[in-house]
Write an enzyme that holds these catalytic residues in place. Structure first.
Site, PDB file in Angstrom:
ATOM      1  N   ARG A 122       0.908  -1.167  -0.199  1.00 19.62           N
ATOM      2  CA  ARG A 122       0.060   0.031  -0.066  1.00 19.62           C
ATOM      3  C   ARG A 122       0.868   1.259   0.033  1.00 19.62           C
ATOM      4  NH1 ARG A 122      -2.403  -4.033   2.686  1.00 19.62           N
ATOM      5  NH2 ARG A 122      -4.630  -4.479   2.121  1.00 19.62           N
ATOM      6  N   HIS A 147      -0.837  -2.544  -4.435  1.00 19.88           N
ATOM      7  CA  HIS A 147      -0.365  -3.408  -5.577  1.00 19.88           C
ATOM      8  C   HIS A 147      -0.323  -2.767  -6.927  1.00 19.88           C
ATOM      9  CE1 HIS A 147       0.263  -6.248  -2.679  1.00 19.88           C
ATOM     10  NE2 HIS A 147      -0.840  -6.980  -2.824  1.00 19.88           N
ATOM     11  N   HIS A 221       3.308 -12.562  -6.194  1.00 19.87           N
ATOM     12  CA  HIS A 221       2.075 -12.660  -5.041  1.00 19.87           C
ATOM     13  C   HIS A 221       1.512 -14.124  -5.240  1.00 19.87           C
ATOM     14  CE1 HIS A 221      -1.210 -11.527  -2.558  1.00 19.87           C
ATOM     15  NE2 HIS A 221      -0.847 -10.302  -2.596  1.00 19.87           N
ATOM     16  N   ASP A 293      -0.919 -10.346   8.144  1.00 22.02           N
ATOM     17  CA  ASP A 293      -0.993  -9.462   6.836  1.00 22.02           C
ATOM     18  C   ASP A 293       0.226  -8.276   7.272  1.00 22.02           C
ATOM     19  OD1 ASP A 293      -1.279  -8.250   4.416  1.00 22.02           O
ATOM     20  OD2 ASP A 293      -3.387  -7.960   4.734  1.00 22.02           O
ATOM     21  N   GLU A 358       5.618 -12.598   0.383  1.00 22.17           N
ATOM     22  CA  GLU A 358       6.198 -11.392  -0.846  1.00 22.17           C
ATOM     23  C   GLU A 358       7.374 -10.808  -0.422  1.00 22.17           C
ATOM     24  OE1 GLU A 358       2.317  -9.270  -1.228  1.00 22.17           O
ATOM     25  OE2 GLU A 358       1.652 -10.816   0.100  1.00 22.17           O
TER      26      GLU A 358
END
Ligand code: GLA
Length: 393
Positions: A122, A147, A221, A293, A358
């Site tokens: 982000r 993204h 991803h 996350d 990632e």
């Protein structure tokens, strides 16, 4: 030399057929399989994966190594559409979530297997400044940019060329992102190479150049489920992350700027731990992420390839190790998967049936002066490398 190799292959192939013809009982058959294995070699095949809504043809390249491991990459989004890896009994199964059709990839989906650009994760409120000039990006995740935007690299059709050596198969993908595409400055020439080796390594190497000062943070991803069974969650996988610190986030998942010690928290993965062990703990950060996350700050030295993280599925024996020269890794546990998207294996992808590792720079770096820089200047060459290493134990 080439001719010599070729005749060796022909000779070996003849041995295989001779042995198979002679075989009558099981024992002898085993011998023939072994011989066959020793002549198995790296291959690359290409087939159509259909055409996009705009009528652009998309290809599917399958790279296969001599152990039977294979990766299929489509030119749409540079997406890893399947990744077939042996388990401890040599059974080869797909370990990445995705779809069987291009149409499904073109519909909104959580970036299954895709190349992410220009910016992984982000950017707060879709705004950043460079040399006093403010740039505005699309906001596609509440008030934030995520993204690379709605038409990021995950939705572009890349040009592909293949490369093969005796022990590796590679696919080189290129894409020219035009000045101001999705709001980012500079014509950016990007190259991403997927290389599958006979050591069961899948290396992803990124390079890029720009003609104007810009920001860049590329990543991959893929959603892994090492069990090979996408109806199972990944909560019983054992994960390690080589990081003493992680980046806590605000309510919109933007890092607060703090680098927080993992010690004594559910974010401590320095020793192998089951993903599900503490995922539902009463922890504000886990509540904000709806699970894991977050971005972990890797202990390795920036710029040098080092071990970053691993995941292990005991039942199948499959082990994935991730190495990178990036300073951080986003560990995401498929918290937004909600049973609405169709699985390649039939049924739907339920909550937490895949996890992502990632490799990247920190989210929102363009707005956080204490984070490592993501600025790319004309004349510089962006270089990023990640290796997904598969084994069994
Ligand atoms: C990333 C983000 C998540 C989510 C997924 C895609 O990993 O950190 O919050 O947006 O991508 O669904």
């Amino acid at each position: 030399m080439k001719l010599f190799k070729k005749s060796l292959y022909i000779a070996a192939a003849m041995v295989v057929s001779f042995v198979s013809i002679q075989c009558k009982d099981g024992k002898k058959k085993e011998a023939s399989t072994e011989v066959a294995k020793s002549v198995a070699k790296v291959t690359i095949t290409k087939e159509s994966f259909g055409t996009t809504e705009d009528n652009i043809p998309v290809d599917n390249y399958t790279l296969k190594n001599s152990n039977g491991m294979e990766v299929s990459v489509i030119t749409y989004g540079g997406i890893i559409q399947s990744l077939k890896v042996p388990n401890k009994d040599q059974v080869i199964e797909d370990v990445v979530l995705g779809f069987n059709s291009l149409a499904q990839y073109e519909k909104p989906n959580p970036y299954f297997g895709a190349l992410i650009g220009r910016f992984g994760n982000r950017i707060a409120k879709g705004k950043f400044s460079l040399d006093g000039k403010e740039y505005t990006l699309a906001t596609n995740d509440g008030e934030n940019h995520l993204h690379g935007g709605p038409e990021g690299f995950h939705r572009k059709v890349w040009s592909a060329t293949e490369n093969q050596t005796e022990h590796s198969a590679s696919l080189v993908l290129t894409y020219l992102s035009k000045d101001m595409e999705e709001g980012y400055p500079g014509n950016l020439q990007v190259e991403v190479t997927y290389m599958l080796t006979d050591k069961n390594d899948l290396a992803v190497t990124y390079s890029a150049t720009t003609d104007k000062k810009t920001v860049l943070n590329l990543t991959q991803h893929s959603y892994f489920n090492l069990s090979g069974d996408f109806s199972k969650t990944i909560l019983d996988h054992d994960v390690t992350i080589d990081a003493d610190k992680y980046l806590p986030v605000d309510a919109t998942l933007i890092p607060t700027g703090e680098l927080r010690d993992v010690t004594g928290t559910p974010f401590d993965f320095r020793e192998a731990k089951q993903v599900g062990k503490e995922i539902n703990s009463d922890n504000e950060q886990l509540k904000r992420g709806l699970g894991y996350d977050h971005c972990w700050v890797l202990n390795g030295k920036e710029g040098e390839i080092a071990f970053a993280a691993s995941a292990y599925d005991k039942a199948s024996g499959r082990m994935l190790e991730v190495y990178t020269n990036e300073p951080a890794i986003q560990f995401y546990t498929g918290n937004f998967l909600d049973g609405t998207l169709p699985s390649k294996q039939g049924g739907n992808y339920e909550h937490r049936t895949g996890f992502c590792l990632e490799t990247q720079h920190y989210p929102d770096s363009p707005n956080q002066k204490d984070f490592p820089s993501v600025v790319l200047e004309p004349g510089q060459n962006y270089k990023s490398s990640t290796v997904f290493k598969f084994s069994v134990k």
